[in-house]
Design a protein around this motif. Structure first.
Motif, PDB file in Angstrom:
ATOM      1  N   ARG A   1       0.752  -1.301  -0.163  1.00 36.45           N
ATOM      2  CA  ARG A   1       0.110  -0.027   0.138  1.00 36.45           C
ATOM      3  C   ARG A   1       0.832   1.192  -0.046  1.00 36.45           C
ATOM      4  O   ARG A   1       1.991   1.068   0.267  1.00 36.45           O
ATOM      5  N   ILE A   2       0.234   2.343  -0.519  1.00 37.82           N
ATOM      6  CA  ILE A   2       0.862   3.587  -0.343  1.00 37.82           C
ATOM      7  C   ILE A   2       0.756   4.175   0.848  1.00 37.82           C
ATOM      8  O   ILE A   2      -0.408   4.320   1.163  1.00 37.82           O
ATOM      9  N   ARG A   3       1.641   4.591   1.526  1.00 41.85           N
ATOM     10  CA  ARG A   3       1.626   5.169   2.899  1.00 41.85           C
ATOM     11  C   ARG A   3       2.054   6.674   2.806  1.00 41.85           C
ATOM     12  O   ARG A   3       2.981   7.187   2.163  1.00 41.85           O
TER      13      ARG A   3
ATOM     14  N   VAL B   1      -4.830   6.600  -4.478  1.00 44.39           N
ATOM     15  CA  VAL B   1      -3.774   7.261  -3.763  1.00 44.39           C
ATOM     16  C   VAL B   1      -4.285   7.876  -2.518  1.00 44.39           C
ATOM     17  O   VAL B   1      -3.849   7.909  -1.555  1.00 44.39           O
ATOM     18  N   ALA B   2      -5.443   8.475  -2.952  1.00 42.63           N
ATOM     19  CA  ALA B   2      -5.974   9.456  -1.635  1.00 42.63           C
ATOM     20  C   ALA B   2      -6.402   8.513  -0.588  1.00 42.63           C
ATOM     21  O   ALA B   2      -6.154   8.811   0.542  1.00 42.63           O
ATOM     22  N   PHE B   3      -7.038   7.316  -1.037  1.00 46.40           N
ATOM     23  CA  PHE B   3      -7.477   6.638   0.114  1.00 46.40           C
ATOM     24  C   PHE B   3      -6.402   6.038   0.846  1.00 46.40           C
ATOM     25  O   PHE B   3      -6.621   5.593   1.837  1.00 46.40           O
ATOM     26  N   GLU B   4      -5.466   5.440   0.021  1.00 46.64           N
ATOM     27  CA  GLU B   4      -4.361   4.680   0.664  1.00 46.64           C
ATOM     28  C   GLU B   4      -3.567   5.855   1.465  1.00 46.64           C
ATOM     29  O   GLU B   4      -3.081   5.289   2.892  1.00 46.64           O
ATOM     30  N   TRP B   5      -3.470   6.925   1.312  1.00 41.66           N
ATOM     31  CA  TRP B   5      -2.829   7.880   1.969  1.00 41.66           C
ATOM     32  C   TRP B   5      -3.706   8.241   3.477  1.00 41.66           C
ATOM     33  O   TRP B   5      -3.304   8.355   4.403  1.00 41.66           O
ATOM     34  N   LEU B   6      -5.227   8.480   3.201  1.00 37.95           N
ATOM     35  CA  LEU B   6      -5.676   8.262   4.350  1.00 37.95           C
ATOM     36  C   LEU B   6      -5.985   7.116   5.318  1.00 37.95           C
ATOM     37  O   LEU B   6      -6.068   7.470   6.509  1.00 37.95           O
TER      38      LEU B   6
ATOM     39  N   PHE C   1     -12.971  16.779  -1.778  1.00 39.56           N
ATOM     40  CA  PHE C   1     -12.176  16.399  -2.872  1.00 39.56           C
ATOM     41  C   PHE C   1     -13.154  15.127  -3.515  1.00 39.56           C
ATOM     42  O   PHE C   1     -12.699  14.562  -4.749  1.00 39.56           O
ATOM     43  N   LEU C   2     -13.774  14.294  -2.748  1.00 41.00           N
ATOM     44  CA  LEU C   2     -14.382  12.865  -3.190  1.00 41.00           C
ATOM     45  C   LEU C   2     -15.808  13.000  -3.410  1.00 41.00           C
ATOM     46  O   LEU C   2     -16.686  11.916  -2.914  1.00 41.00           O
ATOM     47  N   ARG C   3     -16.451  13.822  -3.911  1.00 38.85           N
ATOM     48  CA  ARG C   3     -17.950  13.933  -4.123  1.00 38.85           C
ATOM     49  C   ARG C   3     -18.053  13.275  -5.584  1.00 38.85           C
ATOM     50  O   ARG C   3     -17.578  13.036  -6.393  1.00 38.85           O
TER      51      ARG C   3
END
Length: 180
Positions: free
Chosen positions: A2-4, A158-163, A178-180
């Motif tokens: 995963r992207i951290r 990317v965004a969800f893995e960063w979160l 950002f996620l609408r």
């Protein structure tokens, strides 16, 4: 893998004023790269940007450049951002993972990705945030990067893995903005 957020850097490659009009679907490249940059800033993920021979290709597009202090901008002549050595010496360049956006997919993005992989870095290429002048060159570059070991991802991946999780203030801010 995963992207951290704690171990990755967002790398924006050569999204420059004189090259931009020639890119196939350049508008999407800009929108998606800027979207990721804003999320990276909110989650404290460092970002670096490169400029290929800015005397000829102009500076990075202002909406991306204004978010970077001079020490976060790497001027280069080699197509690979890694060749001249400056990139990895900048703050954020020491990280294990690189999330990559930019142009051109089959030239500077490809050569940078290949060199990062050769150095043992984990590389994630954001498919909707890379571009070339020809769609066929982008497609071939993505195939080659993936065959070499890069992971192809979307900006939301990317965004969800960063979160990493929902239910906290960071998630609410990103989700609402950002996620609408």
């Amino acid at each position: 893998m995963r992207i951290r957020a704690a171990t990755s850097t967002l790398l924006l490659i050569d999204i420059q004023t004189r090259l931009f009009p020639a890119l196939e679907d350049g508008d999407a490249l800009l929108v998606h790269s800027h979207w990721l940059l804003q999320i990276a800033q909110r989650l404290q993920v460092p970002s670096l940007l490169t400029e290929q021979y800015s005397k000829g290709l102009g500076p990075t597009l202002p909406i991306l450049r204004e978010a970077h202090a001079a020490e976060r901008i790497v001027e280069k002549l080699h197509f690979s951002a890694v060749t001249e050595g400056e990139l990895l010496q900048r703050s954020g360049g020491e990280r294990e993972q690189f999330v990559v956006c930019g142009a051109e997919a089959h030239v500077c993005v490809l050569q940078t990705v290949l060199d990062l992989l050769a150095l043992g870095r984990r590389v994630f290429v954001v498919v909707e945030a890379v571009a070339s002048r020809q769609a066929s060159d982008k497609a071939l570059a993505l195939t080659r990067m993936q065959q070499a070991g890069a992971v192809l991802v979307s900006r939301e991946m990317v965004a969800f893995e960063w979160l990493d999780k929902a239910g906290d203030e960071r998630f609410r801010e990103i989700s609402q903005g950002f996620l609408r």
